[in-house]
Scaffold this motif. Sequence first.
Motif, PDB file in Angstrom:
ATOM      1  N   ASP A 320      26.080  55.960  79.648  1.00  0.00           N
ATOM      2  CA  ASP A 320      26.065  57.195  80.437  1.00  0.00           C
ATOM      3  C   ASP A 320      27.234  57.245  81.423  1.00  0.00           C
ATOM      4  OD1 ASP A 320      23.832  57.960  79.118  1.00  0.00           O
ATOM      5  OD2 ASP A 320      22.462  57.804  80.811  1.00  0.00           O
ATOM      6  N   GLU A 321      27.499  56.119  82.067  1.00  0.00           N
ATOM      7  CA  GLU A 321      28.572  56.076  83.056  1.00  0.00           C
ATOM      8  C   GLU A 321      29.938  56.282  82.398  1.00  0.00           C
ATOM      9  OE1 GLU A 321      30.226  53.156  86.637  1.00  0.00           O
ATOM     10  OE2 GLU A 321      28.323  52.708  85.639  1.00  0.00           O
ATOM     11  N   ILE A 322      30.118  55.704  81.217  1.00  0.00           N
ATOM     12  CA  ILE A 322      31.393  55.864  80.491  1.00  0.00           C
ATOM     13  C   ILE A 322      31.584  57.322  80.073  1.00  0.00           C
ATOM     14  CG2 ILE A 322      32.699  55.190  78.439  1.00  0.00           C
ATOM     15  CD1 ILE A 322      32.442  53.023  80.622  1.00  0.00           C
ATOM     16  N   LEU A 323      30.521  57.954  79.608  1.00  0.00           N
ATOM     17  CA  LEU A 323      30.614  59.343  79.152  1.00  0.00           C
ATOM     18  C   LEU A 323      30.898  60.325  80.282  1.00  0.00           C
ATOM     19  CD1 LEU A 323      27.723  59.322  76.530  1.00  0.00           C
ATOM     20  CD2 LEU A 323      30.152  59.688  76.047  1.00  0.00           C
ATOM     21  N   SER A 324      30.702  59.896  81.517  1.00  0.00           N
ATOM     22  CA  SER A 324      30.990  60.766  82.654  1.00  0.00           C
ATOM     23  C   SER A 324      32.452  60.694  83.097  1.00  0.00           C
ATOM     24  CB  SER A 324      30.084  60.393  83.834  1.00  0.00           C
ATOM     25  OG  SER A 324      30.449  59.142  84.379  1.00  0.00           O
ATOM     26  N   MET A 325      33.223  59.767  82.504  1.00  0.00           N
ATOM     27  CA  MET A 325      34.628  59.589  82.891  1.00  0.00           C
ATOM     28  C   MET A 325      35.516  60.612  82.191  1.00  0.00           C
ATOM     29  SD  MET A 325      34.639  55.384  82.701  1.00  0.00           S
ATOM     30  CE  MET A 325      36.341  55.160  83.237  1.00  0.00           C
ATOM     31  N   ASP A 326      36.540  61.117  82.909  1.00  0.00           N
ATOM     32  CA  ASP A 326      37.468  62.099  82.341  1.00  0.00           C
ATOM     33  C   ASP A 326      38.397  61.454  81.319  1.00  0.00           C
ATOM     34  OD1 ASP A 326      36.440  64.094  83.949  1.00  0.00           O
ATOM     35  OD2 ASP A 326      37.924  63.769  85.543  1.00  0.00           O
ATOM     36  N   ASN A 327      38.707  62.214  80.262  1.00  0.00           N
ATOM     37  CA  ASN A 327      39.664  61.786  79.238  1.00  0.00           C
ATOM     38  C   ASN A 327      39.306  60.436  78.617  1.00  0.00           C
ATOM     39  OD1 ASN A 327      41.223  64.101  79.449  1.00  0.00           O
ATOM     40  ND2 ASN A 327      42.541  63.229  81.028  1.00  0.00           N
ATOM     41  N   VAL A 328      38.010  60.228  78.450  1.00  0.00           N
ATOM     42  CA  VAL A 328      37.507  59.017  77.807  1.00  0.00           C
ATOM     43  C   VAL A 328      36.660  59.448  76.619  1.00  0.00           C
ATOM     44  CG1 VAL A 328      35.970  57.037  78.069  1.00  0.00           C
ATOM     45  CG2 VAL A 328      37.592  57.601  79.883  1.00  0.00           C
ATOM     46  N   PHE A 329      36.924  58.858  75.445  1.00  0.00           N
ATOM     47  CA  PHE A 329      36.297  59.294  74.201  1.00  0.00           C
ATOM     48  C   PHE A 329      35.578  58.108  73.552  1.00  0.00           C
ATOM     49  CE2 PHE A 329      39.980  61.794  75.197  1.00  0.00           C
ATOM     50  CZ  PHE A 329      39.561  63.100  75.006  1.00  0.00           C
ATOM     51  N   VAL A 330      34.290  58.289  73.316  1.00  0.00           N
ATOM     52  CA  VAL A 330      33.444  57.215  72.804  1.00  0.00           C
ATOM     53  C   VAL A 330      33.266  57.356  71.298  1.00  0.00           C
ATOM     54  CG1 VAL A 330      31.161  56.161  72.902  1.00  0.00           C
ATOM     55  CG2 VAL A 330      32.211  57.054  74.997  1.00  0.00           C
ATOM     56  N   HIS A 331      33.470  56.261  70.586  1.00  0.00           N
ATOM     57  CA  HIS A 331      33.238  56.209  69.140  1.00  0.00           C
ATOM     58  C   HIS A 331      32.248  55.078  68.853  1.00  0.00           C
ATOM     59  CE1 HIS A 331      36.633  58.880  67.916  1.00  0.00           C
ATOM     60  NE2 HIS A 331      37.093  58.502  69.101  1.00  0.00           N
ATOM     61  N   ILE A 332      31.032  55.448  68.480  1.00  0.00           N
ATOM     62  CA  ILE A 332      30.015  54.481  68.077  1.00  0.00           C
ATOM     63  C   ILE A 332      29.974  54.482  66.551  1.00  0.00           C
ATOM     64  CG2 ILE A 332      27.587  53.836  68.209  1.00  0.00           C
ATOM     65  CD1 ILE A 332      29.007  53.665  70.892  1.00  0.00           C
ATOM     66  N   TYR A 333      30.030  53.303  65.938  1.00  0.00           N
ATOM     67  CA  TYR A 333      30.206  53.223  64.493  1.00  0.00           C
ATOM     68  C   TYR A 333      28.940  53.396  63.662  1.00  0.00           C
ATOM     69  CZ  TYR A 333      34.861  51.439  65.666  1.00  0.00           C
ATOM     70  OH  TYR A 333      36.147  51.276  66.157  1.00  0.00           O
ATOM     71  N   GLY A 334      27.787  53.493  64.329  1.00  0.00           N
ATOM     72  CA  GLY A 334      26.561  53.740  63.580  1.00  0.00           C
ATOM     73  C   GLY A 334      25.951  52.498  62.947  1.00  0.00           C
ATOM     74  N   LYS A 335      26.341  51.325  63.415  1.00  0.00           N
ATOM     75  CA  LYS A 335      25.737  50.081  62.931  1.00  0.00           C
ATOM     76  C   LYS A 335      24.449  49.845  63.712  1.00  0.00           C
ATOM     77  CE  LYS A 335      30.309  48.163  61.942  1.00  0.00           C
ATOM     78  NZ  LYS A 335      31.295  47.112  62.262  1.00  0.00           N
ATOM     79  N   LYS A 336      23.352  49.738  63.007  1.00  0.00           N
ATOM     80  CA  LYS A 336      22.059  49.613  63.679  1.00  0.00           C
ATOM     81  C   LYS A 336      21.882  48.250  64.345  1.00  0.00           C
ATOM     82  CE  LYS A 336      19.614  52.973  60.795  1.00  0.00           C
ATOM     83  NZ  LYS A 336      18.458  53.203  59.880  1.00  0.00           N
ATOM     84  N   VAL A 337      22.471  47.228  63.756  1.00  0.00           N
ATOM     85  CA  VAL A 337      22.261  45.861  64.231  1.00  0.00           C
ATOM     86  C   VAL A 337      23.535  45.323  64.865  1.00  0.00           C
ATOM     87  CG1 VAL A 337      21.729  43.482  63.541  1.00  0.00           C
ATOM     88  CG2 VAL A 337      20.469  45.392  62.525  1.00  0.00           C
ATOM     89  N   THR A 338      23.420  44.790  66.053  1.00  0.00           N
ATOM     90  CA  THR A 338      24.552  44.123  66.703  1.00  0.00           C
ATOM     91  C   THR A 338      24.443  42.618  66.502  1.00  0.00           C
ATOM     92  OG1 THR A 338      25.767  43.847  68.766  1.00  0.00           O
ATOM     93  CG2 THR A 338      23.376  43.951  68.943  1.00  0.00           C
ATOM     94  N   LYS A 339      25.598  41.962  66.478  1.00  0.00           N
ATOM     95  CA  LYS A 339      25.702  40.510  66.396  1.00  0.00           C
ATOM     96  C   LYS A 339      26.824  40.076  67.326  1.00  0.00           C
ATOM     97  CE  LYS A 339      24.477  40.506  61.467  1.00  0.00           C
ATOM     98  NZ  LYS A 339      24.942  40.142  60.096  1.00  0.00           N
TER      99      LYS A 339
END
Length: 375
Positions: A320-339
Amino acid sequence: MVKAGILGGGQLGRMLLQAAINYPVETFVMENDPECPAAHLCHHFIEGDIKNFDDVYKFGKSVDVLTIEIENVNEEALLKLEEEGLRIYPRPRTLQLIKNKILQKNFYKEKGIPTSEFIVTQNAGDIKQNITFPAVHKLATGGYDGKGVIIIKDITEVNKAFNLPAVLEKKVDIKNELAVMIAVNDKKETAIFPVVDMVFDPLLNLLNHQICPADLPEKIIWKAEAIALKVVKDLDSPGIFAVELFVDHDGNVLVNETAPRVHNSGHHTIEASYSSQFDMLWRIMLNYPLGNTENIMKAAIVNLIGEPGHEGEALYEGLDEILSMDNVFVHIYGKKVTKPGRKMGHITVLSNEKQELIHKANQIKHILFVKSINA
């Protein structure tokens, strides 16, 4: 409508499909995991093994043009498909050369392309031959994202070496690590993206963050571009290529390795360039003019990597905090499991001020963490 196939369904395939919506193309993806990042974005998902001859050959017969998002595919099937007239990017023989680090290093040597000193080893015993330590041992095949690479500080550490065919390189005293993305179409026309300065995590040996364009002396930039262009021209294949280079403390520029596909070092181009690396590959495959590689703005990238000690369903702490920053673009790859160490996404920052890029990149690294829900 052109039927276009992608072998592999990871994040690179996902971002390639996101760029495909701008073109008259029907997309096909083959991967063994129906829940892979690219599965839900293509028109047709085919469950299959990209390393299996029959699966790859059958898949190739169903499309008009074919590309890869990972090198570890069955190139024998690709060679047969190419003989039968299928357009494949990159060409299978180029893929064969690049995916084997022994062949790749010998290629640089034969073509007079500057690279680190090396010897070829068939097993750990070969390391006792004369070479300057410290050295880097790289498996000939199968390594990626820092895997299949170890540093051997001196002869007493040969027990760490791979007992398989590999390349042993003299370790370069690195000042900067650079990457140059180059596009080549069927007419052998080229387009060069601005040089990227990469900063690696010394423990994971993965890209930590990068800045584009690289803030380095013009002489170094020109040298890097010229060397990367020679690599790509000598490979003699259309497609898109990422040439990774080292700059040592004496100002020498050496090729580390080349990837024959879209690449992590080019992800910033989605927001930062007029034509992204993914858009450019579609232009090449569909025989459209090459795009404009100029930067719209300067950019930085921070990779989202799975935290140590966390394995399971992914939780993005601080998003949430990252998404509130100006000129910042989030790309989540859709991997359900983290390692631990797994690439889960990336963040792109845009600014015409280098210090702001670095500041925000550092902020992101201290705010956003990929953890597991059950940890």
